[in-house]
Design a protein around this motif. Structure first.
Motif, mmCIF file in Angstrom:
data_model
loop_
_atom_site.group_PDB
_atom_site.id
_atom_site.type_symbol
_atom_site.label_atom_id
_atom_site.label_comp_id
_atom_site.label_asym_id
_atom_site.label_seq_id
_atom_site.Cartn_x
_atom_site.Cartn_y
_atom_site.Cartn_z
ATOM 1 N N PRO A 92 0.818 -1.230 0.000
ATOM 2 C CA PRO A 92 0.000 0.000 0.000
ATOM 3 C C PRO A 92 0.843 1.267 0.000
ATOM 4 N N LEU A 93 1.991 1.237 0.682
ATOM 5 C CA LEU A 93 2.877 2.408 0.684
ATOM 6 C C LEU A 93 3.428 2.665 -0.707
ATOM 7 N N ARG A 94 3.824 1.604 -1.391
ATOM 8 C CA ARG A 94 4.428 1.771 -2.712
ATOM 9 C C ARG A 94 3.374 2.096 -3.769
ATOM 10 N N GLU A 95 2.146 1.624 -3.559
ATOM 11 C CA GLU A 95 1.057 1.999 -4.475
ATOM 12 C C GLU A 95 0.772 3.488 -4.347
ATOM 13 N N ARG A 96 0.781 3.994 -3.118
ATOM 14 C CA ARG A 96 0.576 5.426 -2.922
ATOM 15 C C ARG A 96 1.739 6.209 -3.511
ATOM 16 N N PHE A 97 2.961 5.695 -3.342
ATOM 17 C CA PHE A 97 4.148 6.310 -3.947
ATOM 18 C C PHE A 97 3.957 6.441 -5.448
ATOM 19 N N SER A 98 3.488 5.377 -6.087
ATOM 20 C CA SER A 98 3.294 5.383 -7.540
ATOM 21 C C SER A 98 2.248 6.404 -7.956
ATOM 22 N N ALA A 99 1.137 6.476 -7.219
ATOM 23 C CA ALA A 99 0.081 7.442 -7.547
ATOM 24 C C ALA A 99 0.599 8.870 -7.397
ATOM 25 N N ASN A 100 1.362 9.127 -6.334
ATOM 26 C CA ASN A 100 1.935 10.457 -6.136
ATOM 27 C C ASN A 100 2.913 10.809 -7.254
ATOM 28 N N GLN A 101 3.708 9.829 -7.650
ATOM 29 C CA GLN A 101 4.689 10.060 -8.708
ATOM 30 C C GLN A 101 3.995 10.403 -10.029
ATOM 31 N N THR A 102 2.921 9.685 -10.338
ATOM 32 C CA THR A 102 2.174 9.971 -11.558
ATOM 33 C C THR A 102 1.592 11.376 -11.523
ATOM 34 N N GLN A 103 1.033 11.753 -10.369
ATOM 35 C CA GLN A 103 0.457 13.085 -10.245
ATOM 36 C C GLN A 103 1.531 14.161 -10.348
ATOM 37 N N ALA A 104 2.677 13.930 -9.722
ATOM 38 C CA ALA A 104 3.764 14.909 -9.781
ATOM 39 C C ALA A 104 4.249 15.099 -11.210
ATOM 40 N N GLN A 105 4.346 13.994 -11.973
ATOM 41 C CA GLN A 105 4.787 14.099 -13.357
ATOM 42 C C GLN A 105 3.756 14.832 -14.208
ATOM 43 N N SER A 106 2.468 14.614 -13.929
ATOM 44 C CA SER A 106 1.414 15.327 -14.657
ATOM 45 C C SER A 106 1.477 16.825 -14.366
ATOM 46 N N LEU A 107 1.676 17.172 -13.097
ATOM 47 C CA LEU A 107 1.781 18.573 -12.723
ATOM 48 C C LEU A 107 3.025 19.216 -13.332
ATOM 49 N N ALA A 108 4.138 18.478 -13.365
ATOM 50 C CA ALA A 108 5.369 19.007 -13.959
ATOM 51 C C ALA A 108 5.192 19.238 -15.458
ATOM 52 N N THR A 109 4.488 18.308 -16.110
ATOM 53 C CA THR A 109 4.219 18.488 -17.546
ATOM 54 C C THR A 109 3.364 19.716 -17.786
ATOM 55 N N LEU A 110 2.336 19.893 -16.942
ATOM 56 C CA LEU A 110 1.481 21.076 -17.065
ATOM 57 C C LEU A 110 2.299 22.344 -16.840
ATOM 58 N N ARG A 111 3.107 22.361 -15.794
ATOM 59 C CA ARG A 111 3.933 23.538 -15.510
ATOM 60 C C ARG A 111 4.861 23.855 -16.675
ATOM 61 N N ASP A 112 5.526 22.820 -17.208
ATOM 62 C CA ASP A 112 6.478 23.042 -18.290
ATOM 63 C C ASP A 112 5.787 23.464 -19.583
#
Length: 412
Positions: A368-388
């Motif tokens: 469950p910790l690593r699944e949450r890690f993965s979801a956070n990572q996906t969201q962070a990459q989406s936000l970074a793409t939007l920012r860029d």
């Protein structure tokens, strides 16, 4: 574009100065960040510039890179730093300078170098301070959200690694039972799965009844990728060595392969696959694990894929291999610039093989910790793409702030 945007040059927007020498012998213990060509580089006991501040890499491989310091800092001589923002927002200046190809203004020869006088003539369009502040508020919100997700993930990863170390490196549950204590942090059912003694093995003392094997014996797939046939759109994602850093995958650096030109039968990645950079000094040995996969993907010929068999869980094998990155980095063979990590070397890597019931109970706690890690990572990459995507359009005035705010809200 707003009529309130004015034409000016970079020299009319900010004033730059070369940083100051600070040798290792002159550096003193303190909490003042030293800002250099590649960003923060140690601390000192004295500041020569007030925060918030902006520096630009002046020399070397990091020439042209832009960094921000919220605190007072020492500007190193490998950078140019802003001495006067001329009434403009420091954070806006940071964002704007990132959109300029400053490295192309190299005034050096063999060693890249930037001269402020060459930069001053760059033409700009600048909004009012009020609009600058609005743009900064939006982009800073995205940066803050990305930073929070990454900080959360650092905590999640630390917890997962600490639990792995407790169970499979320090063997805390076994030691507790040897001393007549109940193992901490687990129920009686899980505790019963651990023995109360050790035995000698090829890896030293291990819990009695646990086995030692090799990576080759406990993987169903251990192979390099292919030489892709690249295309711009469509096809399948190709993960390369640039995608693998800090135990994470960054798919923004991936390319695409045309399976019509070269088949990929049996080479598609699966959730849980472990990816290892396998060529080159400085990149060889870097490890990441596929924690989620929304689209078909493969790796190129510079990356090795490990996939566990049914004797282990992918969660256990991934955390085990990541702990041994330094060891794997040292397994490369060949001359400088031609270093390779062979499948044969990886195949004989010794592994601790706990009972599958222990691994399944470990997964119940850690997955469950690593699944949450993965979801956070996906969201962070989406936000970074939007920012860029928003950054150059906002800074140039091509995109108005209300439209950008609507795009940000869609990802909230």
């Amino acid at each position: 574009m707003s009529t309130e945007w004015r034409d000016c040059t970079l020299g009319e927007f900010v004033r730059l100065q070369r940083g100051h020498d600070l040798t290792a012998s002159e550096q003193q213990s303190g909490n003042i960040p030293i800002m250099g060509s590649a960003g923060p580089n140690g601390t000192h006991n004295k500041a020569l510039a007030y925060g918030p501040g902006v520096v630009v890499g002046r020399s070397g491989a990091s020439a042209g890179r832009v960094h921000f310091s919220a605190l007072d800092y020492w500007p190193h001589n490998t950078c140019l730093y802003v001495t006067d923002f001329l009434g403009n927002s420091p954070r806006f200046a940071y964002y704007l300078l990132q959109t300029l190809d400053l490295a192309s203004f190299n005034s050096g020869s063999a060693q890249p170098s930037l001269n402020r006088n060459f930069l001053y003539s760059i033409p700009l369009k600048i909004p009012t301070r009020l609009e600058q502040d609005g743009i900064v508020a939006l982009l800073s919100t995205l940066d803050d959200r990305i930073a929070l997700l990454r900080e959360t993930n650092a905590t999640l990863e630390a917890i997962a690694q600490a639990l792995f170390k407790s169970w499979f490196v320090d063997f805390d549950p076994v030691r507790a039972k040897m001393e007549g204590r109940a193992p901490e942090g687990m129920g009686e059912t899980t505790a019963r799965l651990f023995p109360d003694s050790f035995e000698e093995s090829a890896l030293g003392l291990v819990p009695r009844g646990w086995r030692v094997g090799t990576l080759g014996e406990h993987t169903s797939y251990l192979s390099r990728g292919i030489s892709p046939k690249y295309i711009e759109d469509g096809g399948v994602i190709v993960i390369n060595q640039k995608c693998i850093r800090d135990f994470s995958l960054d798919l923004s650096k991936a390319r695409r392969h045309d399976p019509a030109q070269r088949k990929i039968d049996g080479r598609g990645l699966l959730k849980g696959d472990i990816l290892v950079n396998s060529t080159g000094v400085g990149t060889l040995g870097r490890i990441a694990q596929v924690l989620s996969l929304d689209n078909p993907a493969i790796v190129d010929s510079h990356v090795t894929v490990m996939r566990t068999d049914s004797s282990l869980t992918w969660n256990y094998l991934g955390l085990s291999i990541m702990r041994r990155q330094a060891e794997i980095e040292g397994m490369g063979e060949g001359s400088t610039g031609q270093t390779e990590l062979s499948r044969g070397k990886l195949a004989i890597l010794k592994l601790l093989i706990p009972p599958i019931a222990v691994l399944q109970n470990f997964d119940d706690v850690v997955l469950p910790l690593r699944e949450r890690f993965s979801a956070n990572q996906t969201q962070a990459q989406s936000l970074a793409t939007l920012r860029d995507t928003l950054l150059p359009r906002l800074i140039s005035g091509q995109l108005r702030l209300p439209d950008a705010e609507a795009a940000e809200e869609a990802l909230a």
